[in-house]
Each structure stands twice: as structure tokens, then as C-alpha cells.
Design a protein around this motif. Structure first.
Motif, mmCIF file in Angstrom:
data_model
loop_
_atom_site.group_PDB
_atom_site.id
_atom_site.type_symbol
_atom_site.label_atom_id
_atom_site.label_comp_id
_atom_site.label_asym_id
_atom_site.label_seq_id
_atom_site.Cartn_x
_atom_site.Cartn_y
_atom_site.Cartn_z
ATOM 1 N N ALA A 153 5.033 -5.349 0.564
ATOM 2 C CA ALA A 153 3.747 -5.383 1.265
ATOM 3 C C ALA A 153 2.903 -4.160 0.917
ATOM 4 O O ALA A 153 1.691 -4.273 0.695
ATOM 5 C CB ALA A 153 3.973 -5.455 2.779
ATOM 6 N N ALA A 154 3.542 -2.993 0.852
ATOM 7 C CA ALA A 154 2.808 -1.777 0.500
ATOM 8 C C ALA A 154 2.320 -1.839 -0.942
ATOM 9 O O ALA A 154 1.170 -1.462 -1.246
ATOM 10 C CB ALA A 154 3.694 -0.545 0.709
ATOM 11 N N LYS A 178 1.734 -4.581 -2.673
ATOM 12 C CA LYS A 178 0.699 -5.620 -2.765
ATOM 13 C C LYS A 178 -0.641 -5.098 -2.262
ATOM 14 O O LYS A 178 -1.679 -5.281 -2.929
ATOM 15 C CB LYS A 178 1.125 -6.849 -1.958
ATOM 16 C CG LYS A 178 0.120 -7.993 -2.021
ATOM 17 C CD LYS A 178 0.559 -9.144 -1.145
ATOM 18 C CE LYS A 178 0.474 -8.775 0.333
ATOM 19 N NZ LYS A 178 0.738 -9.932 1.218
ATOM 20 N N ASN A 179 -0.641 -4.454 -1.091
ATOM 21 C CA ASN A 179 -1.896 -3.920 -0.562
ATOM 22 C C ASN A 179 -2.517 -2.898 -1.507
ATOM 23 O O ASN A 179 -3.735 -2.888 -1.729
ATOM 24 C CB ASN A 179 -1.660 -3.280 0.811
ATOM 25 C CG ASN A 179 -1.336 -4.303 1.881
ATOM 26 O OD1 ASN A 179 -1.741 -5.456 1.783
ATOM 27 N ND2 ASN A 179 -0.595 -3.888 2.892
ATOM 28 N N THR A 180 -1.676 -2.030 -2.061
ATOM 29 C CA THR A 180 -2.184 -0.998 -2.963
ATOM 30 C C THR A 180 -2.741 -1.608 -4.235
ATOM 31 O O THR A 180 -3.830 -1.237 -4.691
ATOM 32 C CB THR A 180 -1.072 0.005 -3.308
ATOM 33 O OG1 THR A 180 -0.534 0.543 -2.103
ATOM 34 C CG2 THR A 180 -1.613 1.143 -4.156
ATOM 35 N N LEU A 182 -6.100 -3.622 -3.081
ATOM 36 C CA LEU A 182 -7.226 -2.880 -2.513
ATOM 37 C C LEU A 182 -7.656 -1.699 -3.380
ATOM 38 O O LEU A 182 -8.836 -1.364 -3.407
ATOM 39 C CB LEU A 182 -6.867 -2.392 -1.110
ATOM 40 C CG LEU A 182 -6.670 -3.498 -0.063
ATOM 41 C CD1 LEU A 182 -6.322 -2.904 1.291
ATOM 42 C CD2 LEU A 182 -7.919 -4.366 0.049
ATOM 43 N N THR A 196 -7.953 -3.757 9.771
ATOM 44 C CA THR A 196 -7.934 -4.877 8.830
ATOM 45 C C THR A 196 -8.101 -4.337 7.412
ATOM 46 O O THR A 196 -8.549 -3.197 7.222
ATOM 47 C CB THR A 196 -9.072 -5.870 9.122
ATOM 48 O OG1 THR A 196 -10.334 -5.202 8.934
ATOM 49 C CG2 THR A 196 -8.987 -6.400 10.549
ATOM 50 N N PRO A 197 -7.755 -5.137 6.394
ATOM 51 C CA PRO A 197 -8.024 -4.703 5.016
ATOM 52 C C PRO A 197 -9.495 -4.399 4.770
ATOM 53 O O PRO A 197 -9.818 -3.516 3.959
ATOM 54 C CB PRO A 197 -7.542 -5.900 4.181
ATOM 55 C CG PRO A 197 -6.498 -6.552 5.022
ATOM 56 C CD PRO A 197 -6.972 -6.389 6.438
ATOM 57 N N PRO A 207 -5.748 4.279 4.923
ATOM 58 C CA PRO A 207 -4.994 3.131 5.465
ATOM 59 C C PRO A 207 -4.330 3.428 6.801
ATOM 60 O O PRO A 207 -4.256 2.548 7.666
ATOM 61 C CB PRO A 207 -3.941 2.858 4.379
ATOM 62 C CG PRO A 207 -4.489 3.466 3.142
ATOM 63 C CD PRO A 207 -5.263 4.661 3.585
ATOM 64 N N GLY A 220 -6.417 1.270 8.959
ATOM 65 C CA GLY A 220 -5.521 0.115 8.947
ATOM 66 C C GLY A 220 -4.706 -0.011 10.200
ATOM 67 O O GLY A 220 -4.124 -1.069 10.466
ATOM 68 N N VAL A 236 -2.030 -2.145 7.736
ATOM 69 C CA VAL A 236 -2.354 -2.211 6.308
ATOM 70 C C VAL A 236 -1.728 -0.996 5.643
ATOM 71 O O VAL A 236 -2.265 0.109 5.711
ATOM 72 C CB VAL A 236 -3.870 -2.246 6.068
ATOM 73 C CG1 VAL A 236 -4.164 -2.393 4.576
ATOM 74 C CG2 VAL A 236 -4.516 -3.383 6.846
ATOM 75 N N PHE A 256 -0.305 1.260 2.497
ATOM 76 C CA PHE A 256 -0.343 1.561 1.078
ATOM 77 C C PHE A 256 1.004 2.170 0.690
ATOM 78 O O PHE A 256 1.830 2.495 1.534
ATOM 79 C CB PHE A 256 -1.478 2.538 0.764
ATOM 80 C CG PHE A 256 -2.790 1.873 0.468
ATOM 81 C CD1 PHE A 256 -3.128 0.663 1.046
ATOM 82 C CD2 PHE A 256 -3.704 2.456 -0.394
ATOM 83 C CE1 PHE A 256 -4.340 0.051 0.793
ATOM 84 C CE2 PHE A 256 -4.912 1.856 -0.667
ATOM 85 C CZ PHE A 256 -5.235 0.645 -0.079
#
Length: 284
Positions: free
Chosen positions: A61-62, A64-66, A69, A145-146, A221, A225, A229, A231
């Protein structure tokens, strides 16, 4: 010749020692730790195992977000910064140029922590959502949120994108644009064939500055976040300071460095090709 070489090495020695102690050695330590194990009370226990790298999916998840975004924030910064830098460099009179440049850099005079708190209020229930609700446009959730993280990223890193592009455009030989116009080229073609290729060194520098810093971002974040959210920077803080799993944290850090190296190398390769093979596009 030998004496000149000795002077050169003496001048380079302090910077080389600093580079070795502050960058190379820490990277070597992290690389070694990445193959170790977590101790019973946390920390690091010497070992040689690939389990930490095989377990990287636990922090997907970290990652993917990084990886979503950070490039997206870099792209948005570029789309906003290029027209702004173009206006400042080529369309603004020298009388107002300095004033506008100061306005661009003014946010850097305030701590990123204070600016993030300001965005927490603006994006929170008493800020923009309350205004939209009063106008009958609904009450959307913006904070945690993102989208909120993306807003903070663009706001915080935009000046770092503006100034390299501005410098590249400000150094542009205006006679080339005049020659293009005299040869009958419309403004849009002059921009695509003259202005944009010659400004690519500034674009490459700005994108790399923003992208590399965003890949290790933690504060924005964490604050905008709201713990939802993450990173990679947030994951590293959790692994090293809270979970005290230094071995797994080192593996995540090594994976981050490898991703950054591959991404930066690919970006510079395609940027250089798009600019016609010009070597000055490279940051190396």
C-alpha cells in the motif's frame, strides 16, 4: 602536471570525504542490514536471509501510494510551473519580474509544518467543504484523502519546479525565436521546436528535484493523509522507530532506492531522446 593533479585532489578531498561518510557509508550499512533479522527486542541481528525482500508485499500500500502520487504530483507541478515560468521569463517586464519571483518563493519562508496545518483547516470540515455546503454543492470529504495529500504536495513543491524551468527559459536566446518567426513559423510551432527543446534541461532538473524528494516524503502524507494515505517514508518511520524492525526497514529502503534509480535513469533516457540527444538534459 603532477602538482596540478595534487592540488585538484586536495580541493576534492573534503567534498569526497563528506560524500563518502554521509551518503556511501550509510547506504552500505542499510544494504547490509537488509539481509539481517529483527532481534527479540527489536533492532538488528546479523544474518543472511532474503526473507525481508520476499516480504516487501506487506508494505505494498505504501509503495502503491508513493508510485502513484509522487509521479502524479510531479506532473501536476510541471503543468502548473511551466506556464508560470514561461510568463515570468519571457512575458513579464524586468520591473515586475523580481516581485513575482519573490511571491513564488514566499511560501518557503514559512515552515512546511505550519503550511500543512493551514491546509488541514482549509480541507477540513470548517474549511472548503463547509463553503461548498453553504453554496448547495454538497459536503465532500477532502481531508485524509489522496486528494488532500496531492494538494499539499503541489503546494509545497511547486517552487522547486518553477525556478529551474525559469532559469532555462530566461537564458534562452531570444534571437532564435525571432528567426523562427521571420521564417514564417507560427508561435505554437516555434514553441514546440525551439522553446520547449531548449528548456528541457530546466524541466529535467525540476522534475528530478520534485520527484526524488516526493519519493521520500513523510510529513505531508502523515498530516494531510491522517494515517490513511501512507507513503514509503511513513512506512520507514514505522519500521525503524515504532516496530524497530531495522532489517525489514532496510530492505524497504533498498527497494525504494532501486525504484528511484530505475525511474530516474528511464526518465533521463527518454528526456534526452525527446530533446534530440542533447547531453545537457542530463543531471549527471
Amino acid at each position: 602536471m603532477q602538482r596540478r593533479d595534487l592540488k585538484t585532489w586536495l580541493f576534492l578531498a573534503p567534498a569526497g570525504a563528506w560524500f563518502l561518510c554521509m551518503l556511501v557509508l550509510p547506504l552500505i550499512v542499510v544494504f547490509v542490514f537488509s539481509f539481517g533479522e529483527r532481534g527479540a527486542a527489536g533492532g538488528y541481528v546479523p544474518a543472511f536471509t532474503f526473507d525481508n525482500f520476499l516480504n516487501l508485499g506487506a508494505r505494498w500500500a505504501a509503495f502503491k501510494n508513493t508510485l502513484i502520487l509522487a509521479p502524479l504530483g510531479t506532473l501536476i507541478c510541471l503543468l502548473i510551473a511551466y506556464p508560470l515560468a514561461y510568463f515570468l521569463a519571457l512575458r513579464t517586464s524586468p520591473r515586475w519580474r523580481t516581485v513575482l519571483l519573490i511571491l513564488v518563493i514566499v511560501p518557503f519562508w514559512t515552515s512546511i509544518l505550519i503550511r500543512s496545518y493551514a491546509w488541514i483547516y482549509l480541507l477540513g470540515g470548517q474549511g472548503i467543504p463547509s463553503l461548498l455546503n453553504a453554496l448547495g454543492l454538497g459536503n465532500p470529504r477532502l481531508i485524509n484523502t489522496p486528494f488532500a495529500v496531492l494538494v499539499g504536495i503541489v503546494y509545497g513543491y511547486l517552487p522547486l519546479m518553477v525556478f529551474p524551468i525559469y532559469v532555462a527559459l530566461e537564458r534562452l536566446d531570444k534571437r532564435l525565436l525571432e528567426a523562427s518567426s521571420d521564417l514564417g513559423s507560427p508561435p505554437w510551432r516555434s514553441f514546440l521546436q525551439v522553446t520547449l527543446p531548449l528548456s528541457m534541461p530546466g524541466v529535467a532538473t525540476g522534475c528530478m528535484l520534485v520527484f526524488i524528494l516526493l519519493m521520500g516524503e513523510f510529513l505531508i502524507p502523515a498530516m494531510l493523509g491522517g494515517g490513511k494515505v501512507f507513503f514509503i517514508g511513513n512506512a520507514l518511520v514505522d519500521l525503524f522507530l515504532q516496530s524497530r524492525n531495522w532489517a525489514f526497514g532496510s530492505a524497504v529502503a533498498v527497494a525504494l532506492v532501486l525504484v528511484m534509480l530505475v525511474t530516474v535513469a528511464a526518465y533521463l533516457h527518454f528526456t534526452r531522446r525527446w530533446a534530440g540527444g542533447r547531453d545537457d538534459v542530463s543531471l549527471m
